[in-house]
Scaffold this motif. Structure first.
Motif, PDB file in Angstrom:
ATOM      1  N   TRP A 187       0.831  -1.204   0.000  1.00  0.00           N
ATOM      2  CA  TRP A 187       0.000   0.000   0.000  1.00  0.00           C
ATOM      3  C   TRP A 187       0.865   1.252   0.000  1.00  0.00           C
ATOM      4  CZ3 TRP A 187      -3.742  -1.680   4.486  1.00  0.00           C
ATOM      5  CH2 TRP A 187      -4.672  -2.579   3.993  1.00  0.00           C
ATOM      6  N   ASP A 229      -0.702   7.107   1.167  1.00  0.00           N
ATOM      7  CA  ASP A 229      -2.088   7.583   1.188  1.00  0.00           C
ATOM      8  C   ASP A 229      -3.057   6.453   1.502  1.00  0.00           C
ATOM      9  OD1 ASP A 229      -1.368  10.196   0.666  1.00  0.00           O
ATOM     10  OD2 ASP A 229      -1.719  10.049  -1.492  1.00  0.00           O
ATOM     11  N   GLU A 230      -2.808   5.280   0.963  1.00  0.00           N
ATOM     12  CA  GLU A 230      -3.677   4.133   1.241  1.00  0.00           C
ATOM     13  C   GLU A 230      -3.586   3.721   2.712  1.00  0.00           C
ATOM     14  OE1 GLU A 230      -3.837   1.905  -3.093  1.00  0.00           O
ATOM     15  OE2 GLU A 230      -2.061   1.619  -1.836  1.00  0.00           O
ATOM     16  N   THR A 254      -5.611   6.135   4.731  1.00  0.00           N
ATOM     17  CA  THR A 254      -7.044   5.884   4.559  1.00  0.00           C
ATOM     18  C   THR A 254      -7.502   4.683   5.379  1.00  0.00           C
ATOM     19  OG1 THR A 254      -7.015   6.837   2.341  1.00  0.00           O
ATOM     20  CG2 THR A 254      -8.835   5.347   2.846  1.00  0.00           C
ATOM     21  N   ALA A 285      -7.390   5.454   9.067  1.00  0.00           N
ATOM     22  CA  ALA A 285      -8.516   6.307   9.472  1.00  0.00           C
ATOM     23  C   ALA A 285      -9.769   5.461   9.712  1.00  0.00           C
ATOM     24  CB  ALA A 285      -8.779   7.372   8.414  1.00  0.00           C
ATOM     25  N   ALA A 300     -15.834   6.457   5.986  1.00  0.00           N
ATOM     26  CA  ALA A 300     -14.492   5.872   6.147  1.00  0.00           C
ATOM     27  C   ALA A 300     -14.466   4.459   5.574  1.00  0.00           C
ATOM     28  CB  ALA A 300     -14.090   5.865   7.615  1.00  0.00           C
ATOM     29  N   GLN A 334     -14.220   4.585   1.778  1.00  0.00           N
ATOM     30  CA  GLN A 334     -12.840   4.881   1.393  1.00  0.00           C
ATOM     31  C   GLN A 334     -11.962   3.637   1.556  1.00  0.00           C
ATOM     32  OE1 GLN A 334     -11.441   7.692   0.004  1.00  0.00           O
ATOM     33  NE2 GLN A 334     -13.598   8.203  -0.266  1.00  0.00           N
ATOM     34  N   PHE A 335     -12.146   2.932   2.656  1.00  0.00           N
ATOM     35  CA  PHE A 335     -11.432   1.678   2.916  1.00  0.00           C
ATOM     36  C   PHE A 335     -11.663   0.689   1.778  1.00  0.00           C
ATOM     37  CE2 PHE A 335     -11.953  -2.636   4.786  1.00  0.00           C
ATOM     38  CZ  PHE A 335     -10.679  -2.862   5.281  1.00  0.00           C
ATOM     39  N   THR A 348     -12.222   1.267  -1.303  1.00  0.00           N
ATOM     40  CA  THR A 348     -11.529   1.626  -2.545  1.00  0.00           C
ATOM     41  C   THR A 348     -10.132   1.021  -2.569  1.00  0.00           C
ATOM     42  OG1 THR A 348     -10.619   3.713  -1.693  1.00  0.00           O
ATOM     43  CG2 THR A 348     -12.797   3.809  -2.763  1.00  0.00           C
TER      44      THR A 348
END
Length: 89
Positions: A12, A15-16, A19, A22, A45, A48-49, A51
């Motif tokens: 990852w 940024d991943e 995410t 978070a 959240a 986003q996870f 994705t």
């Protein structure tokens, strides 16, 4: 608040990782904060996870690892959030 080592994939990007972390924090806060978390923020959240963690099998694997480390269930938290949002829609 406790300090946990979250389950992360080595491939990852930064940024991943941010995410996914978070999302894990939202789950952690749902258990640890007296007021819990807002369902809308938790579900945002989670979207986003998803994705990053697109396969159900990887999500389940990470969920099991997270629960083993923290004692907190991704599945049960999301199930409760979905059930709660259905009651208010």
């Amino acid at each position: 608040m406790k300090n946990f080592s979250y389950p992360l994939a080595t491939d990852w990007s930064t940024d991943e990782i941010i995410t996914v972390t978070a999302f894990y924090r939202q789950i952690e806060d749902a258990y640890e904060l007296q007021q819990g978390v807002k369902v809308t923020e938790l579900m945002a959240a989670y979207r986003q996870f998803k994705t990053i963690v697109t396969s159900k099998s990887q999500e389940k694997q990470l969920g099991k690892q997270f629960e083993a480390l923290t004692g907190y269930s991704l599945y049960q938290t999301l199930k409760t959030a979905r059930d709660t949002s259905k009651k208010f829609n």
